[in-house]
Design an enzyme around this catalytic site. Structure first.
Site, short mmCIF file in Angstrom:
data_model
loop_
_atom_site.label_atom_id
_atom_site.label_comp_id
_atom_site.label_asym_id
_atom_site.label_seq_id
_atom_site.Cartn_x
_atom_site.Cartn_y
_atom_site.Cartn_z
NE ARG A 48 -12.92 0.95 -18.99
CZ ARG A 48 -12.59 1.98 -18.23
NH1 ARG A 48 -12.58 3.20 -18.74
NH2 ARG A 48 -12.26 1.83 -16.97
CG PHE A 95 -1.77 1.25 1.30
CD1 PHE A 95 -2.91 1.36 0.51
CD2 PHE A 95 -1.42 2.31 2.13
CE1 PHE A 95 -3.69 2.51 0.56
CE2 PHE A 95 -2.20 3.47 2.17
CZ PHE A 95 -3.34 3.56 1.39
CG ASN A 138 -8.69 1.05 -17.00
OD1 ASN A 138 -9.07 0.04 -16.43
ND2 ASN A 138 -8.30 2.13 -16.36
#
Lengths: 142, 450
Positions: B291, B200, B289
């Protein structure tokens, strides 16, 4: 707008609009369903539009509509060439099969919800029908 | 033959796709739900067909219905927009089987990128930096892996994305329970319970690179965007370029994105997302991603390239009309997502009637939206009302223009995120460019608009 006749051609699209009289050359007329009812829509509607995406405007008084439960291809008979499930004038009982709607090879039956007389068939065999598009008009019988 | 494209989406992106098609001289058919018959896109499309009821599963996510509608209306290609069916390999496959060009990458690329663990392995295989992490079987191995990474760690779903299915774990004592919970949640949400661990990064900027490839082996990047202003992993404000990067780091980012594109023989528009650890000055790959992104306009504003147009053309088989050397960045662009959400109620959705819609009009401002005065904003879909985009010769002038634009934006009848956007743009942290991905969560927790 000051005109009585308007013609427009682009590719395979042919539009012909007239006001107040029949078109002078019927051979130039587009298919009947491609002639919408207002000039404004005429100009903005492309050739593909056979039915506007409008909800059911409602049947005439004393009658009910059977609408498409899904978008798909509308078939009036069990197989091509066979007689339709129902014709105008047929008396149907609630639950009687009226037509088939095909979505990607999956066939769904549409049945009459009420008993009555078929007074109109509102979609054409083999054509795309949209969700909630009216398919049949029925005059309910007691 | 005229190209006819089926638009399998709604909202502002449907309008955007229809506009791009109009400029190309292509015809459009829009599939709508019964809730969307009166949208702006429905008024602009060449033809509109009603797919089904308002629930996405009955309309925008109904794969067979969408393909049937596209085939029956003689479309040759399907544009899936973002969300809905845009990243589903099965949908891309179904389009292909029915002779429709899916405007997006090949099903195999969608498969590879939909699995975050596979995408991570792919990034590692081509030398792209990733966060410390991985996956393991059995609690002792998971514990050992977390120990090796160092707390806090993030548990992520392999088939999640956009922040869905993530869990932060600060202590070893919480790990076992969180791991099991994340796995069962992933199983029910994504149909696959595979989860993995990553370090993290508490102070990171979200940076992403726009890529574009054709069917002839040509690939370019169109620079990067920064999208660090996020609420619960949902982007709120985006900009291009990322002004916080050094030239060396920027070069690593662009090179990494192109390597991934090359490995996938990537066709279409894609976004390679990274985290930029400000303290360590390190980038690490997040996901791809496959798209068009909501925030694509900021890249368009600084490159002058119509991304949706290029996306459609490459899908139809055209070679890219420009090379990497032709891509030049000019100025700075910022996008604010105006949503029907209440900033004073943890951005709860606030659908309703748009009684007033008075967008700002100024040189340098762009608005991508499907909303008009009198529009009934439906409760069934996402809350995006429009994207206000400001371009200026530099970051400061873009901020100034955005600030003026937000002040002039008049929306009445429902609660919007405008007040929050004004506060973000005016904030010293935003202006000083020190915002990281958890900054907005903190601001909202303090009371967003006060």
């Amino acid at each position: 707008m000051e005109f009585t006749e308007f013609r427009f051609e682009k590719g395979e699209m042919k539009l012909a609009i007239s006001r107040g009289h029949l078109l002078s050359d019927s051979a130039e007329s587009p298919r009947p369903h491609a002639v919408p009812d207002t000039v404004e829509r005429q100009v903005s509607t492309p050739p593909a539009a056979s039915q506007p995406a409008q909800p059911d405007r409602g049947p005439s008084p004393g009658k009910v509509h059977v609408t498409a439960p899904m978008l798909g291809a509308f078939y009036r008979s069990p197989k091509p060439g066979e007689p339709p499930f129902v014709e105008v004038g047929a008396i149907v009982a609630a639950g009687d099969l009226l037509c088939i709607i095909e979505v990607m090879k999956l066939m769904s039956s549409v049945v009459a919800e009420v008993a009555g007389e078929i007074t109109a068939v509102l979609a054409r065999d083999g054509e795309l029908v949209e969700f909630e598009q009216p398919l049949f008009e029925i005059r309910p019988l007691p | 033959m005229t190209v006819r494209i089926f638009v399998a989406n709604r909202g502002e992106i449907a309008v955007r796709i229809i506009e791009a098609c109009e400029r190309l001289g292509f015809e459009t058919v829009l599939g709508v739900s019964t809730a969307d018959r009166k949208t702006l896109a429905a008024r602009r499309a060449g033809r509109v067909v009603t797919l089904g009821g308002p629930r996405p599963g009955d309309s925008y996510l109904a794969m067979e219905t969408v393909v049937q509608a596209a085939v029956s209306t003689d479309c040759t290609a399907v544009h899936p927009g973002y969300g809905f069916l845009s990243e589903r390999p099965a949908f891309a496959q179904l389009c292909a089987e029915n002779g429709l060009t899916f405007i997006g990458p090949a099903p195999a690329a969608l498969e590879a990128l939909g699995d975050k663990l596979r995408a991570r392995a792919l990034a590692i295989s081509v030398g792209v930096p990733v966060s410390a992490g991985g996956t393991a079987d059995g609690l002792p191995q998971v514990n050992a892996l977390a120990e090796q990474i160092g707390y806090p760690v993030l548990i992520k779903a392999a088939h999640g994305g956009g922040g869905r299915g993530m869990k932060r774990v600060d202590h070893e004592s919480d790990l076992a329970q969180a791991w099991d919970l994340a796995s069962s949640e992933a199983q029910s949400a994504f149909g696959d319970g595979t989860v993995f661990l990553e370090r993290f990064v508490s102070d990171a900027k979200h940076v992403e690179v726009q890529i574009l490839g054709d069917r002839h082996g040509n690939r370019v990047h169109l620079g990067e965007r920064e999208c660090s202003v996020q609420f619960s992993y949902q982007k709120v404000v985006e900009e291009a370029p990322c002004a916080a990067l050094s030239a060396a780091t920027r070069a690593i980012l662009h090179d990494s994105a192109l390597r991934i594109a090359e490995e996938l023989d990537y066709v279409g528009l894609g976004t390679v997302e990274f985290l930029y650890d400000v303290d360590r000055e390190e980038v690490s790959f997040l996901e791809v991603n496959p798209r068009v992104q909501v925030e694509h306009p900021v890249t368009e504003m600084v490159t002058g390239i119509d991304l949706v147009r290029e996306q459609i053309l490459v899908a139809l088989g055209a070679p890219l009309s420009f090379t990497q050397a032709d891509v030049r960045l000019s100025g700075h662009a910022i996008e604010c997502r105006v949503t029907a959400q209440d900033p004073d109620r943890a951005l709860a959705p606030s659908p309703g009637v748009v009684e007033t819609w008075r967008p700002p009009v100024r040189a340098g401002l762009r608005l991508d939206s499907h909303v008009y005065q009198g529009y009934v904003f439906p409760p069934f879909y996402d809350a995006l009302m429009g994207k206000l985009i400001a371009w200026g010769p530099d970051r400061a002038s873009a901020i100034q223009l955005m600030s003026e634009g937000l002040d002039e934006f008049g929306v009445g009848g429902l609660t919007t995120s405008l007040e929050l956007l004004k506060r973000i743009i005016a904030h010293a942290d935003y202006r000083g460019n020190s915002v990281t991905t958890n900054w907005l969560d903190g601001l909202i927790a303090q009371g967003a608009t006060h």
